[in-house]
Design an enzyme around this catalytic site. Structure first.
Site, PDB file in Angstrom:
ATOM      1  N   GLY A  59      60.363  42.689  28.138  1.00 15.70           N
ATOM      2  CA  GLY A  59      60.372  41.979  26.857  1.00 15.70           C
ATOM      3  C   GLY A  59      61.775  42.015  26.275  1.00 15.70           C
ATOM      4  CB  CYS A  86      62.186  45.616  32.216  1.00 15.44           C
ATOM      5  SG  CYS A  86      63.792  45.239  31.505  1.00 15.44           S
ATOM      6  CE1 TYR A  87      61.000  46.841  23.873  1.00 10.31           C
ATOM      7  CE2 TYR A  87      58.657  46.696  24.335  1.00 10.31           C
ATOM      8  CZ  TYR A  87      59.687  46.938  23.454  1.00 10.31           C
ATOM      9  OH  TYR A  87      59.416  47.294  22.152  1.00 10.31           O
ATOM     10  CG  HIS A 173      62.453  42.248  35.952  1.00  2.79           C
ATOM     11  ND1 HIS A 173      61.491  42.044  34.982  1.00  2.79           N
ATOM     12  CD2 HIS A 173      63.582  42.592  35.294  1.00  2.79           C
ATOM     13  CE1 HIS A 173      62.013  42.240  33.790  1.00  2.79           C
ATOM     14  NE2 HIS A 173      63.280  42.572  33.929  1.00  2.79           N
ATOM     15  CD  GLU A 175      58.616  41.066  36.923  1.00  3.21           C
ATOM     16  OE1 GLU A 175      58.688  42.153  37.520  1.00  3.21           O
ATOM     17  OE2 GLU A 175      59.059  40.891  35.779  1.00  3.21           O
ATOM     18  CB  SER A 227      44.749  13.102  35.035  1.00  2.00           C
ATOM     19  OG  SER A 227      45.037  14.155  35.930  1.00  2.00           O
ATOM     20  N   GLY A 228      44.077  12.171  38.153  1.00  7.02           N
ATOM     21  CA  GLY A 228      44.806  11.956  39.405  1.00  7.02           C
ATOM     22  C   GLY A 228      45.621  13.182  39.767  1.00  7.02           C
ATOM     23  CB  VAL A 230      46.571  19.594  41.435  1.00  6.96           C
ATOM     24  CG1 VAL A 230      45.887  20.593  42.336  1.00  6.96           C
ATOM     25  CG2 VAL A 230      47.781  19.013  42.088  1.00  6.96           C
ATOM     26  CG  ASP A 231      45.723  21.512  37.093  1.00  8.53           C
ATOM     27  OD1 ASP A 231      45.975  21.979  38.221  1.00  8.53           O
ATOM     28  OD2 ASP A 231      46.501  21.615  36.130  1.00  8.53           O
ATOM     29  CB  SER A 232      41.510  16.502  36.292  1.00  6.41           C
ATOM     30  OG  SER A 232      42.295  15.538  36.945  1.00  6.41           O
ATOM     31  CE  LYS A 373      49.581  22.241  39.271  1.00  6.18           C
ATOM     32  NZ  LYS A 373      49.110  21.521  38.069  1.00  6.18           N
TER      33      LYS A 373
END
Ligand code: XMP
Length: 518
Positions: A59, A86-87, A173, A175, A227-228, A230-232, A373
């Site tokens: 942070g 870190c923080y 870090h 990650e 919507s076309g 990926v998610d929907s 995602k």
């Protein structure tokens, strides 16, 4: 719930990379939820029943200034292993009676980590590891019970631990991908030290999700906006698996899609998956409304308004429905939660979260709201969706209208579509579309330039190519594409796309530019 229980809780102290921690933990097959640092014990239990470990993110604050975010009391009382990053490390040191101070040499970037013992957190690693640092403060004196586990040139306590109590901390870090074996360290923590359950995988997720959608919706019908993207698309396929023809996808084609995109949606959902697809071609309406509009915000507002009107009109024709399906994913949920926090900045507004008609509030089905995602893509593939849908790059709601700078006309859209198709096809052939670029597209500029073709002078439009590498779309770097590929693309565009005589490549990062041009 089996899948989430036995996972890891991550407390976010305002780090830019907090979401990455969750993604890395999940890559180890362990469910991880990211919660704001003020979360209560009950919030943590709700998010991850029977959690086995806690990770404290980095942070921007300094632990010794007034108002700095503090460690909630329940964390150290919970009895599970804790890893401060870190923080998060400095917070542990500060809270437990150690000393944190400004480092004489701030460390930003790569550092060589010297590891004292290749065990526990560092099981299976080399005595020297390359890690990524980004800190101004450091631990000067560790708290009682802690010993140094590793040092770096700028941090005598680059890693410290109290194995008796299961408390660990690292100044770097793990990650970020720059920390070469960061994934191994996080794996060692969550599996080796926490004993977390490895129950997070796409197939079990699909089974659990199908059962929970069936329980939520009962005998009802669900209307889903496709919507076309990926998610929907993945949300649609999952809802279909759970509910069959009681899910009605509505697809509004606004005429601002890329080459073949509208057809791919209709083919995949109408023909292949045999969904009850309701497709509306509203190209004429959208283009009429956009005639003469050149201001980017006015374009977005016009499209947004028309989209809602068209969608609502279409919904009148699909029969009664009691639920609204949405492709909301986990980053949307996290960012929307963040916006409720005092002092948190809204990074971008999501059309998926909030803004629902009153009558539909509380009547929303969001089967992907726990997924990142990359997990959505895995689930899409496991559900049998084709690569052309699953690996589609993110595409803005207002579509090509915000890549067609200046006035949006059918002719200009066609020019843009052809140039975009050449660029993305060449990237695909070179194997760079999935790996080297998170987003790549063409932009049609609102200027003309002079050129020469044959013996004649030309005065035609300019196409800009944009390709970026990014993990989170909040920051991005321009992609270093091979010169030969750029040359081939430019050559093909000026030869094959009528009305274009010049191609330029955008070499700005975000910030200060944004990914899109409008
Ligand atoms: P920027 O241009 O802000 O874009 O760097 C970041 C990401 O967001 C996408 N984007 C949008 N997505 N509606 C959307 O659904 C929008 O109005 C919109 N504007 C930008 C952009 O494509 C990139 O992935």
């Amino acid at each position: 719930m089996l899948l989430k229980s036995g996972g890891i809780v991550i407390l976010d102290f305002g780090s830019q990379t907090a979401q990455l921690i969750a993604r890395r933990v999940r890559a180890a097959g362990v469910y991880a939820a990211l919660l704001p640092y003020e979360a209560l014990y009950t919030d943590a239990q709700d998010a991850v029943p029977d959690f086995r470990g806690i990770i404290l993110s980095g942070g921007p604050a300094s632990v010794y200034v007034p108002q700095a975010p503090q460690l909630p009391g329940w964390v150290l009382e919970s009895g599970v292993p804790v890893l401060g990053i870190c923080y998060g490390m400095q917070l542990l040191a500060h809270q437990l009676g150690g000393k944190v101070s400004p480092a004489p040499d701030r460390e930003f970037g790569f550092a060589e980590l010297a590891i004292w013992e290749n065990a526990g957190l560092f099981e299976g690693l080399l005595p020297q590891e390359r890690v990524w640092m980004s800190h101004g403060d450091h631990v000067e004196v560790p708290p009682a019970g802690f010993t140094s586990l590793a040092k770096s040139p700028g941090a005598p306590y680059a890693a410290m631990g109290d194995p008796q109590r299961g408390w660990y901390a690292v100044q770097f870090h793990p990650e970020v991908t720059h920390t070469v074996h960061g994934q191994v360290m996080l794996h060692n923590f969550v599996i080796g030290l926490c004993g977390a359950a490895q129950t997070w995988n796409p197939h079990d997720f699909i089974d659990a999700s199908v059962a929970s959608v069936q329980a939520q919706v009962g005998e009802g019908r669900v209307l889903l906006g496709l919507s076309g993207g990926v998610d929907s698309a993945v949300a649609g396929a999952l809802l279909q698996k759970a509910l069959g023809d009681r899910v009605v996808p509505v697809f509004v084609n606004h005429g601002l899609m890329r080459v073949g995109e509208a057809e791919a949606v209709v083919r995949t959902f109408g023909t292949d998956l045999k969904l009850n697809l309701h497709a509306v071609d509203a190209t004429e309406e959208f283009l009429s409304a956009l005639a003469g509009v050149t201001d980017p915000e006015e374009k977005r507002q016009t499209i947004g308004r028309l989209f809602v009107e068209t969608f609502e009109a279409a919904a009148q024709h699909v029969g009664a429905f009691q639920w609204l399906g949405q492709g909301t994913i986990y980053p949307d949920v996290i960012e929307s939660a963040g916006t409720d926090r005092p002092g948190a900045q809204r990074i971008k507004s999501h059309h998926n979260v909030g803004g629902l008609p009153v009558r539909m509030q509380g009547r929303v089905v969001e089967p992907l709201r726990d997924l990142f995602k990359d997990e959505v893509r895995e689930v899409g593939t496991a559900l049998g969706l084709p690569d052309e849908i699953v690996w589609r790059q993110p595409f803005p709601g207002p579509g090509l209208a915000i890549r067609c700078l200046g006035e949006v006309t059918w002719e200009r859209l066609e020019t843009l579509r052809r140039a975009d198709d050449i660029f993305t096809s060449e990237l695909r052939i070179a194997g760079l579309l999935r790996n080297a670029t998170a987003q790549a597209f063409a932009v049609l500029l609102p200027v003309k330039s002079v050129g020469v073709m044959g013996d004649g002078r030309t005065y035609e439009e300019v196409v800009a190519l944009r390709a970026v590498a990014t993990d989170d779309f909040m920051t991005a770097d321009w992609a270093r594409l091979p010169n030969d590929l750029l040359a081939r693309v430019a050559n093909r565009i000026v030869n094959e796309v009528r009305g274009v005589n010049r191609v330029v490549y955008d070499i700005t990062s975000k910030p200060p530019a944004t990914i899109e041009w409008e």
